[in-house]
Each structure stands twice: as C-alpha cells, then as structure tokens.
Write an enzyme that holds these catalytic residues in place. Sequence first.
Site, PDB file in Angstrom:
ATOM      1  N   TYR A   1       0.815  -1.096  -0.066  1.00 11.51           N
ATOM      2  CA  TYR A   1       0.253   0.071  -0.060  1.00 11.51           C
ATOM      3  C   TYR A   1       0.872   1.822  -0.571  1.00 11.51           C
ATOM      4  O   TYR A   1       0.518   2.733  -0.321  1.00 11.51           O
ATOM      5  CB  TYR A   1      -1.126   0.330   1.050  1.00 11.51           C
ATOM      6  CG  TYR A   1      -1.975   0.784   1.054  1.00 11.51           C
ATOM      7  CD1 TYR A   1      -2.575   0.993   0.034  1.00 11.51           C
ATOM      8  CD2 TYR A   1      -2.961   1.962   2.137  1.00 11.51           C
ATOM      9  CE1 TYR A   1      -4.272   1.195  -0.123  1.00 11.51           C
ATOM     10  CE2 TYR A   1      -3.555   2.303   1.992  1.00 11.51           C
ATOM     11  CZ  TYR A   1      -4.101   2.241   0.729  1.00 11.51           C
ATOM     12  OH  TYR A   1      -6.110   3.294   0.179  1.00 11.51           O
TER      13      TYR A   1
ATOM     14  N   LYS B   1      -3.816   8.830   3.169  1.00 11.73           N
ATOM     15  CA  LYS B   1      -4.961   8.150   4.448  1.00 11.73           C
ATOM     16  C   LYS B   1      -4.863   8.711   5.114  1.00 11.73           C
ATOM     17  O   LYS B   1      -5.295   8.809   5.944  1.00 11.73           O
ATOM     18  CB  LYS B   1      -4.774   6.361   3.642  1.00 11.73           C
ATOM     19  CG  LYS B   1      -5.601   6.078   2.637  1.00 11.73           C
ATOM     20  CD  LYS B   1      -6.508   7.021   2.116  1.00 11.73           C
ATOM     21  CE  LYS B   1      -7.374   6.171   0.509  1.00 11.73           C
ATOM     22  NZ  LYS B   1      -8.580   6.931   0.143  1.00 11.73           N
TER      23      LYS B   1
END
Length: 259
Positions: free
Chosen positions: A140, A147
């Site tokens: 990720y 995020k």
Amino acid sequence: NSRSIAWGVAQAWAKAGAEVHIACQARQLSRVQGLAAEIGVTRVSACDLRDDAQVAALSEDLRSSFGHVDSVLHSVAYASPRAMQGSLLETQREDFAEAMDVSSYSFLTLARHTAPLLSPAGASLMTVTFLGATSVVPSYNVMGVAKASLEALVRGLAWELGPRNVTVNALSPGPVNTVSARGIKDFVGLKNRAIEHTPLSRSATIHEVGEAATFLAGDGARSITGQVLMLDGGLSAMAPVPFVRDGDDNNDAAAPSPL
C-alpha cells in the site's frame, strides 16, 4: 466508473431521493454522464481537485443549482505506478507530494470551497479511507501515508465545522475490487487473504458503502462526527492478517513481525 465506490454512493443517494451532482475528471466526463443518466442524474461537471480555480467554479455551480448542499462525498485518491509498485523506502519526493495532494489535500480544498454552501440545518462531509492508514498493508506504500493524513483531516475538520452543525466522517471499506485497486501490487492476493481472515468472509460491496454513506447523510447520524466507519466485514476487529513477505518460501507462515 461503474465499479467505483463513488458510483455506489451516487446510486444510493439518488435512490434515497437526493438531488445529486457528480464531478469527475474531464477525460471521464462523457462516460460519467452516461452512467449518471441511468439513475436520472443530469448534473455532471468536470473538476480537477488539484486546481483551486476549478474547485471554486464547481462550488459556484452548486450554489446556482441548489442554493445549499446537504452532503458532500470526496472519493479521490492517486499515487503514481512507480510509487505503488516500488517500496515505501524508495518513494521519490515528487511521487510523495502528488499522492498527498490528490488523496488528502484535495479533501481539504473541497471542504473549504463547499463549506459556505453547507446547510445550517445540518450537513455532512465524507471521504473514503482504508485500513492501511493505521496498519501496515504490504504494497500500500505511500497511499497508506496519504490515507493517514486524510483521517487526520477528518478529525480536525470535524472539530472546526462542528459549530456549524456539519459532521465530517470517513468510510473505510475493506479491499474492494475497484479499477483503482488494480494499482496496488498483488491486490488480488491481498484481498483473498483479507477475506479468509474476515468474520463475514467477504468484503463490502460498493452498494453497501453507498447505503452507509446514505446513513451518514441522514438525521440518524447527526451525532456521529470525526469518525472512521469501518465497513470491512469485521477485518479490523481481528488479529493481524498473515501477510507474507516477498521471497518467503512458506506461504502459510504466520505474519512476520517488523523485526
């Protein structure tokens, strides 16, 4: 596109009787107009959230169309293929800045420009996040950092906009098979391992995310703000998923610790 979380929310809001305005990239305008027509939505415009002038124009368009706005969904994220296919350690400055600008700062600029339009009777701002904001999800990479920033914005804006009767929350589905998810290295393997570890043995659908967004836009959620609503089938309630490092021979090995 028809597999996106934003589309699931647009469908749910239209079904609930809301007047919906969809903004998208200019190159996707004709495609989105076709999708919007399927649910009776006629207001579709192009907007690049990296351009403050375009966001201001979108805000003015909303003012002229609606007068006020009850709910806003931000469902935008991007990191370069180089950043997503490499390692976090090797992330270049320009790729880091781009991911933060598109995936996090864009929520702030959208909130700033739409805040004057939000209904004083009660309104809501929402965005979309992922478990990788607070836990390590292999591959990720820089998106997890973006995020995490996005979730911090949710909390900060909830504090600042609370006196205006505006709630600010994030929706956090598990791994959803969207077009954007294809940019994550070995996404299919990641999703399958997550599902094996999830109490419901599945991920949320875009339609379920849409129903959750409809709830957050309604009167029943007026006291919910600054929160991340987990829609991951219970994945976040479990002990760590047994991810395997690249190069490990035993795919059934327990999750390795960082050390």
